[in-house]
Design an enzyme around this catalytic site. Structure first.
Site, PDB file in Angstrom:
ATOM      1  N   SER A  32     -17.841 -24.637 -24.347  1.00 46.10           N
ATOM      2  CA  SER A  32     -16.842 -23.598 -24.105  1.00 46.10           C
ATOM      3  C   SER A  32     -16.279 -23.049 -25.423  1.00 46.10           C
ATOM      4  O   SER A  32     -15.645 -22.005 -25.412  1.00 46.10           O
ATOM      5  CB  SER A  32     -15.707 -24.179 -23.259  1.00 46.10           C
ATOM      6  OG  SER A  32     -15.193 -25.340 -23.887  1.00 46.10           O
ATOM      7  N   TYR A  59     -12.785 -24.348 -20.246  1.00 44.97           N
ATOM      8  CA  TYR A  59     -13.520 -24.579 -18.997  1.00 44.97           C
ATOM      9  C   TYR A  59     -12.833 -25.668 -18.160  1.00 44.97           C
ATOM     10  O   TYR A  59     -13.011 -25.730 -16.943  1.00 44.97           O
ATOM     11  CB  TYR A  59     -14.947 -25.052 -19.298  1.00 44.97           C
ATOM     12  CG  TYR A  59     -15.928 -23.972 -19.730  1.00 44.97           C
ATOM     13  CD1 TYR A  59     -15.531 -22.678 -20.054  1.00 44.97           C
ATOM     14  CD2 TYR A  59     -17.290 -24.281 -19.811  1.00 44.97           C
ATOM     15  CE1 TYR A  59     -16.461 -21.718 -20.448  1.00 44.97           C
ATOM     16  CE2 TYR A  59     -18.218 -23.326 -20.197  1.00 44.97           C
ATOM     17  CZ  TYR A  59     -17.801 -22.041 -20.515  1.00 44.97           C
ATOM     18  OH  TYR A  59     -18.726 -21.115 -20.903  1.00 44.97           O
ATOM     19  N   GLY A  60     -12.097 -26.523 -18.835  1.00 44.15           N
ATOM     20  CA  GLY A  60     -11.556 -27.730 -18.198  1.00 44.15           C
ATOM     21  C   GLY A  60     -10.632 -27.470 -17.040  1.00 44.15           C
ATOM     22  O   GLY A  60     -10.441 -28.321 -16.174  1.00 44.15           O
ATOM     23  N   ASN A 106     -18.445 -31.417 -21.659  1.00 47.92           N
ATOM     24  CA  ASN A 106     -18.375 -32.401 -20.564  1.00 47.92           C
ATOM     25  C   ASN A 106     -18.097 -31.723 -19.232  1.00 47.92           C
ATOM     26  O   ASN A 106     -18.659 -32.104 -18.201  1.00 47.92           O
ATOM     27  CB  ASN A 106     -17.277 -33.421 -20.846  1.00 47.92           C
ATOM     28  CG  ASN A 106     -17.616 -34.354 -21.974  1.00 47.92           C
ATOM     29  OD1 ASN A 106     -18.016 -35.488 -21.768  1.00 47.92           O
ATOM     30  ND2 ASN A 106     -17.479 -33.883 -23.207  1.00 47.92           N
ATOM     31  N   THR A 107     -17.224 -30.704 -19.238  1.00 40.95           N
ATOM     32  CA  THR A 107     -16.884 -30.030 -17.992  1.00 40.95           C
ATOM     33  C   THR A 107     -18.109 -29.295 -17.444  1.00 40.95           C
ATOM     34  O   THR A 107     -18.424 -29.389 -16.252  1.00 40.95           O
ATOM     35  CB  THR A 107     -15.723 -29.035 -18.216  1.00 40.95           C
ATOM     36  OG1 THR A 107     -14.678 -29.689 -18.935  1.00 40.95           O
ATOM     37  CG2 THR A 107     -15.183 -28.508 -16.911  1.00 40.95           C
ATOM     38  N   CYS A 130     -14.636 -35.766 -23.448  1.00 36.11           N
ATOM     39  CA  CYS A 130     -14.345 -34.352 -23.745  1.00 36.11           C
ATOM     40  C   CYS A 130     -14.757 -34.130 -25.191  1.00 36.11           C
ATOM     41  O   CYS A 130     -14.514 -34.991 -26.051  1.00 36.11           O
ATOM     42  CB  CYS A 130     -12.846 -34.081 -23.566  1.00 36.11           C
ATOM     43  SG  CYS A 130     -12.346 -32.443 -24.132  1.00 36.11           S
ATOM     44  N   THR A 131     -15.374 -32.986 -25.432  1.00 34.83           N
ATOM     45  CA  THR A 131     -15.929 -32.706 -26.765  1.00 34.83           C
ATOM     46  C   THR A 131     -14.924 -32.868 -27.902  1.00 34.83           C
ATOM     47  O   THR A 131     -15.303 -33.192 -29.023  1.00 34.83           O
ATOM     48  CB  THR A 131     -16.409 -31.243 -26.794  1.00 34.83           C
ATOM     49  OG1 THR A 131     -15.388 -30.415 -26.234  1.00 34.83           O
ATOM     50  CG2 THR A 131     -17.702 -31.079 -26.034  1.00 34.83           C
TER      51      THR A 131
HETATM   52  N1  DGL Z   1     -15.541 -28.577 -24.014  1.00 33.92           N
HETATM   53  C1  DGL Z   1     -14.660 -29.014 -22.969  1.00 33.92           C
HETATM   54  C2  DGL Z   1     -15.155 -30.369 -22.426  1.00 33.92           C
HETATM   55  O1  DGL Z   1     -15.805 -31.131 -23.094  1.00 33.92           O
HETATM   56  C3  DGL Z   1     -13.230 -29.102 -23.428  1.00 33.92           C
HETATM   57  C4  DGL Z   1     -12.582 -27.773 -23.687  1.00 33.92           C
HETATM   58  C5  DGL Z   1     -12.443 -26.905 -22.443  1.00 33.92           C
HETATM   59  O2  DGL Z   1     -11.672 -27.236 -21.533  1.00 33.92           O
HETATM   60  O3  DGL Z   1     -13.130 -25.889 -22.410  1.00 33.92           O
HETATM   61  O4  DGL Z   1     -14.899 -30.672 -21.298  1.00 33.92           O
END
Ligand code: DGL
Length: 273
Positions: free
Chosen positions: A12, A43-44, A75-76, A185-186
């Site tokens: 994201s 995205y979360g 991850n999302t 989460c990244t």
């Molecule tokens: N990259 C999202 C994750 O790993 C975290 C940031 C987001 O919410 O977009 O879930």
């Protein structure tokens, strides 16, 4: 398929750079095309349907670059979209969930595993399912930690505010006596030291980014698809970065966390894909 094609990596936004960084470390011969959806993050907190639609668009864009495999670094997006996109794409696509789950199972001795991530990742239950499929009988405790993402994006890696929020979020997991914790989460590997201090030395922190790069290496080897020309390329050719907005801000963040300066980031209109 061309073994000297790049690996597509997407997230994201900037967070997936923690995954790209691991791929750079562990597979220095590979080329990477990274896309960060900086116009549409986070995205979360978005719905499954929306994250699937965004992921499909990004994969269509990456495929215009003839990538040989795709890593969903988010991850999302891995939780919501991996199964969907795998049904229709004919190149290997891996997410971060299984790799993280496997490492957590291997690390846990008492069978009590914690997972932290965005609301989307935790509510989807994908980590819990993956962990319990791998080792029935383990207990998995999830906790969404939404404020960690903006804290990291503000660069507050070592800050009393981050310490305080970490203590509040993680208290619940400490009370369950977990012995391993997935940084699901990244962004979280960038505040690993704060999380480690909060949880104490008895809890092993699992970074899915590291494990995902291990999985990617194994996959490429098994398919005999390792690149053999990446090592000799100039870094700007080997690693290319695309975003949907705020290219300069992304470039500055990327330069701060990657081993080499990121000289160029190209903004594209992802809605066209
Ligand atoms: N990259 C999202 C994750 O790993 C975290 C940031 C987001 O919410 O977009 O879930």
């Amino acid at each position: 398929m061309d073994k000297n094609a790049a690996i597509g990596v997407f997230d994201s936004g900037v967070g997936g750079l923690t995954v790209a960084r691991e791929i750079m470390r562990q597979l220095p011969e590979e080329k990477i095309i990274y896309f960060g959806d900086t116009a549409r993050l986070p995205y979360g907190s978005k719905s499954k349907e929306t994250v699937i639609r965004f992921s499909e668009q990004i994969i269509r864009f990456l495929r215009t670059k003839d990538v040989k495999a795709i890593v969903i670094a988010c991850n999302t997006a891995s939780s919501f979209a991996l199964d969907e996109v795998r049904k229709v794409e004919d190149i290997p696509i891996i997410g971060v969930i299984n790799a993280g789950a496997r490492a957590a199972v291997a690390a846990s001795k008492n069978g009590k595993i914690g997972v932290i991530g965005t609301e989307g990742t935790i509510n989807s239950g994908t980590y819990a399912k993956a962990i319990m499929d791998m080792k029935p009988g383990v207990e998995v405790f999830g906790k969404a930690c939404p404020l960690f993402v903006p804290l990291v994006e503000e660069g507050m890696f070592h800050d009393t505010v981050t310490d305080e929020i970490s203590s509040r979020y993680l208290q619940e997991l400490k009370s369950k006596y977990i012995d391993s914790l997935v940084l699901g989460c990244t962004h979280y590997p960038l505040i690993r030291s704060t999380i480690a201090r909060t949880m104490g030395s008895d809890v092993t922190l699992v970074n899915p980014a590291y494990e995902t790069a291990v999985q990617l290496r194994t996959l490429l080897r098994s398919m005999e698809m390792n690149c053999d020309e990446g090592r000799n390329l100039p870094v700007e050719e080997k690693y290319q970065f695309f975003v949907s907005d705020m290219a300069d801000k992304f470039r500055a963040f990327a330069t701060a966390i990657l081993p080499d300066e990121v000289k160029q980031t190209i903004k594209i209109n992802i809605e066209e894909y």
